[in-house]
Scaffold this active site. Structure first.
Site, PDB file in Angstrom:
ATOM      1  CE1 TYR A  67      -3.438  -1.910   0.039  1.00 35.90           C
ATOM      2  CE2 TYR A  67      -3.764  -2.112   1.619  1.00 35.90           C
ATOM      3  CZ  TYR A  67      -4.693  -3.078   0.912  1.00 35.90           C
ATOM      4  OH  TYR A  67      -5.296  -4.131   0.146  1.00 35.90           O
ATOM      5  N   GLY A 105     -17.339   0.941  -4.155  1.00 40.01           N
ATOM      6  CA  GLY A 105     -16.855   0.980  -5.637  1.00 40.01           C
ATOM      7  C   GLY A 105     -15.934   2.398  -5.660  1.00 40.01           C
ATOM      8  CD1 TRP A 128     -10.961  -6.662  -1.739  1.00 39.05           C
ATOM      9  CD2 TRP A 128     -10.831  -5.033  -3.418  1.00 39.05           C
ATOM     10  NE1 TRP A 128     -10.492  -7.668  -2.894  1.00 39.05           N
ATOM     11  CE2 TRP A 128     -10.785  -6.025  -3.733  1.00 39.05           C
ATOM     12  CE3 TRP A 128     -11.234  -3.829  -3.591  1.00 39.05           C
ATOM     13  CZ2 TRP A 128     -10.740  -6.452  -5.103  1.00 39.05           C
ATOM     14  CZ3 TRP A 128     -11.063  -4.010  -5.088  1.00 39.05           C
ATOM     15  CH2 TRP A 128     -11.076  -5.428  -5.843  1.00 39.05           C
ATOM     16  CB  SER A 129     -13.825  -1.283  -4.113  1.00 42.80           C
ATOM     17  OG  SER A 129     -11.764  -0.816  -3.926  1.00 42.80           O
ATOM     18  N   GLY A 175     -15.804   4.498  -4.368  1.00 41.28           N
ATOM     19  CA  GLY A 175     -15.624   6.130  -4.546  1.00 41.28           C
ATOM     20  C   GLY A 175     -16.067   6.309  -5.269  1.00 41.28           C
ATOM     21  CB  SER A 230      -7.179 -11.002  -0.084  1.00 36.80           C
ATOM     22  OG  SER A 230      -7.676  -9.817  -0.516  1.00 36.80           O
TER      23      SER A 230
HETATM   24  N1  LIG Z   1      -8.122  -7.014  -0.853  1.00 36.65           N
HETATM   25  C1  LIG Z   1      -7.989  -6.139  -2.330  1.00 36.65           C
HETATM   26  O1  LIG Z   1      -7.144  -6.425  -2.801  1.00 36.65           O
HETATM   27  C2  LIG Z   1      -7.766  -4.981  -2.420  1.00 36.65           C
HETATM   28  C3  LIG Z   1      -8.144  -3.887  -3.019  1.00 36.65           C
HETATM   29  C4  LIG Z   1      -9.145  -2.699  -2.501  1.00 36.65           C
HETATM   30  C5  LIG Z   1      -9.134  -2.358  -1.693  1.00 36.65           C
HETATM   31  N2  LIG Z   1      -8.586  -3.003  -0.406  1.00 36.65           N
HETATM   32  C6  LIG Z   1      -8.894  -2.391   1.149  1.00 36.65           C
HETATM   33  O2  LIG Z   1     -10.239  -2.113   1.300  1.00 36.65           O
HETATM   34  C7  LIG Z   1      -9.785  -0.268   1.448  1.00 36.65           C
HETATM   35  C8  LIG Z   1     -11.045  -0.389   1.159  1.00 36.65           C
HETATM   36  O3  LIG Z   1     -11.368   0.250  -0.765  1.00 36.65           O
HETATM   37  P1  LIG Z   1     -12.128   1.312  -1.124  1.00 36.65           P
HETATM   38  O4  LIG Z   1     -10.535   2.681  -0.836  1.00 36.65           O
HETATM   39  O5  LIG Z   1     -11.576   1.499  -2.679  1.00 36.65           O
HETATM   40  O6  LIG Z   1     -12.884   1.668  -0.642  1.00 36.65           O
HETATM   41  P2  LIG Z   1     -14.222   2.498  -1.125  1.00 36.65           P
HETATM   42  O7  LIG Z   1     -15.268   2.930   0.489  1.00 36.65           O
HETATM   43  O8  LIG Z   1     -15.048   2.149  -1.556  1.00 36.65           O
HETATM   44  O9  LIG Z   1     -13.734   3.693  -1.860  1.00 36.65           O
HETATM   45  C9  LIG Z   1     -12.884   5.121  -0.681  1.00 36.65           C
HETATM   46  C10 LIG Z   1     -12.836   6.292  -1.536  1.00 36.65           C
HETATM   47  O10 LIG Z   1     -13.844   6.355  -2.306  1.00 36.65           O
HETATM   48  C11 LIG Z   1     -14.638   7.984  -1.609  1.00 36.65           C
HETATM   49  N3  LIG Z   1     -15.607   8.257  -0.620  1.00 36.65           N
HETATM   50  C12 LIG Z   1     -15.903   7.714   0.211  1.00 36.65           C
HETATM   51  N4  LIG Z   1     -17.124   7.913   0.662  1.00 36.65           N
HETATM   52  C13 LIG Z   1     -17.490   8.882  -0.336  1.00 36.65           C
HETATM   53  C14 LIG Z   1     -18.813   9.967  -0.129  1.00 36.65           C
HETATM   54  N5  LIG Z   1     -19.880  10.060   0.829  1.00 36.65           N
HETATM   55  N6  LIG Z   1     -18.600  10.936  -0.713  1.00 36.65           N
HETATM   56  C15 LIG Z   1     -17.931  10.577  -2.454  1.00 36.65           C
HETATM   57  N7  LIG Z   1     -16.598  10.041  -2.079  1.00 36.65           N
HETATM   58  C16 LIG Z   1     -16.696   8.683  -0.727  1.00 36.65           C
HETATM   59  C17 LIG Z   1     -13.037   8.446  -0.265  1.00 36.65           C
HETATM   60  O11 LIG Z   1     -12.620   9.500  -0.572  1.00 36.65           O
HETATM   61  P3  LIG Z   1     -12.592  10.367   0.555  1.00 36.65           P
HETATM   62  O12 LIG Z   1     -11.492   9.902   1.331  1.00 36.65           O
HETATM   63  O13 LIG Z   1     -12.688  11.549   0.072  1.00 36.65           O
HETATM   64  O14 LIG Z   1     -13.782   9.852   1.662  1.00 36.65           O
HETATM   65  C18 LIG Z   1     -11.984   7.760  -1.538  1.00 36.65           C
HETATM   66  O15 LIG Z   1     -11.882   7.658  -2.142  1.00 36.65           O
HETATM   67  C19 LIG Z   1      -8.850  -0.554   1.412  1.00 36.65           C
HETATM   68  O16 LIG Z   1      -8.693   0.873   2.379  1.00 36.65           O
HETATM   69  C20 LIG Z   1      -7.729  -1.248   0.919  1.00 36.65           C
HETATM   70  O17 LIG Z   1      -7.561  -1.754   2.934  1.00 36.65           O
HETATM   71  C21 LIG Z   1      -7.746  -3.832  -0.189  1.00 36.65           C
END
Ligand SMILES: NC(=O)c1ccc[n+]([C@@H]2O[C@H](COP(=O)([O-])OP(=O)(O)OC[C@H]3O[C@@H](n4cnc5c(N)ncnc54)[C@H](OP(=O)(O)O)[C@@H]3O)[C@@H](O)[C@H]2O)c1
Length: 299
Positions: A56, A214, A210-211, A216, A161
């Site tokens: 990361y 989506g 995760w995500s 964001g 994962s």
């Molecule tokens: N195992 C894997 O292969 C894998 C892959 C990807 C991720 N992950 C894990 O999953 C975690 C979450 O994934 P993700 O970061 O993609 O999660 P996510 O919550 O789908 O996306 C986060 C993004 O969405 C934005 N966001 C969230 N709430 C919002 C809202 N109400 N309005 C506008 N924008 C919003 C955030 O911006 P702001 O920061 O500005 O709120 C951020 O840029 C990661 O931190 C990681 O630990 C694991």
């Protein structure tokens, strides 16, 4: 509102019902005090589990977190730290890599964990995940690596994962896994449609998600005028909650008991996910959203 907890590994460990994902921490532009403040705010609301991976932030996030954790004496043993290994990226930090690739050999798993422990400033990981299924992975060798790390006290529990149902079963029968961390959101419902969540439910192994929002992309301004977003906005307004809360509640209604990871660095965004653990969507609302995701009726 205090976040509830969920047991994994038949009660061998519990994690918070919402996990704070740290993937984007390097993009949050926080100094060490702000990072420590975010960790404290999570802990105060009962979000005690933090998700990492060696890669990361181009191999920087574990150190950023470790530096902040160092400012919070006594906090480590009250939290659960997840990290991952198995992906090797081309990076200035890893000059030996000349192609992005996977490495799930015992030697790499061991070396990666030892680097993660050093960077995080901790003696142990609560959970180690193999980040992605590797076409060259040898399940027996991975199980041996897990056994050694467990015996050495460096990792307490193990998972995977992005594993398919078949890959999960192959590893789970060699070494008991506590989770499979997978993608699931209104923009990707493959895990629902292709049976992976049914397998996780059958094995009583809650998946981590995760995500969940989506990544964001659902919130992009050019995406607000779709039938799905209009419906999510209406449901949110009717219930007096945010769209993000509706999405988290929609995911958590699944009987495989998915555990969402947040991706935001904003405390309010994490608070919304925690609040969503108490939001029970009725079955017809759940299906109205599912219908909007699929773009057609289920019947
Ligand atoms: N195992 C894997 O292969 C894998 C892959 C990807 C991720 N992950 C894990 O999953 C975690 C979450 O994934 P993700 O970061 O993609 O999660 P996510 O919550 O789908 O996306 C986060 C993004 O969405 C934005 N966001 C969230 N709430 C919002 C809202 N109400 N309005 C506008 N924008 C919003 C955030 O911006 P702001 O920061 O500005 O709120 C951020 O840029 C990661 O931190 C990681 O630990 C694991």
């Amino acid at each position: 509102m205090e976040c509830s907890r969920i047991a994994l590994g038949q009660g061998a460990i519990s994690v918070s019902r919402v996990i704070a994902g740290m993937w984007r921490m390097a993009d949050w532009g926080m100094d060490v005090q702000a990072r420590a403040g975010l960790i404290e705010a999570c802990m105060e609301m009962g979000v005690t589990t933090f998700d990492h991976a060696d890669i990361y932030g181009d191999y920087t996030v574990e150190s950023l977190f470790g530096e902040a954790l160092h400012k919070l004496p006594g906090m480590r043993d009250k939290m659960e730290i997840i990290s991952k290994c198995g992906i090797k990226l081309i990076s200035d930090k890893r000059p030996a890599h000349n192609v992005n690739h996977y490495d799930t050999t015992a030697a790499h798993i061991q070396a990666s964990v030892e680097t993660s422990l050093k960077n995080l400033g901790t003696e142990y990981l609560d959970i180690l995940l193999i980040h992605r299924p590797d076409p060259l992975m040898n399940y027996d060798e991975m199980a041996e690596a897990f056994t050694r790390l467990h015996t050495e006290g460096k990792v307490r529990h193990f998972g995977v994962s992005n594993f398919t149902a078949v890959q999960f079963a192959a590893m789970h029968k060699r070494f008991p896994l506590v989770t499979n961390q997978i993608e699931l959101s209104p923009v990707n419902v493959e895990a629902i449609e292709h049976g992976l969540l049914d397998v996780m439910q059958d094995l009583a192994v809650p998946p981590m998600i995760w995500s969940a929002l989506g990544g964001g992309q659902l919130f992009a301004s050019d995406r607000q005028d779709t039938p799905l977003m209009r419906l999510l906005q209406t449901v949110a307004a009717d219930l007096g909650v945010t769209v993000a809360m509706v999405i988290y509640a929609w995911l958590m209604k699944l009987p495989s008991r998915p555990i969402p990871l947040t991706g935001t660095g904003k405390v309010q965004g994490i608070r919304d996910a925690v609040a969503a653990t108490r939001l029970d969507l009725d079955r017809m609302t759940w299906f109205r959203i599912y219908e909007a995701i699929r773009g057609h009726e289920v019947a």
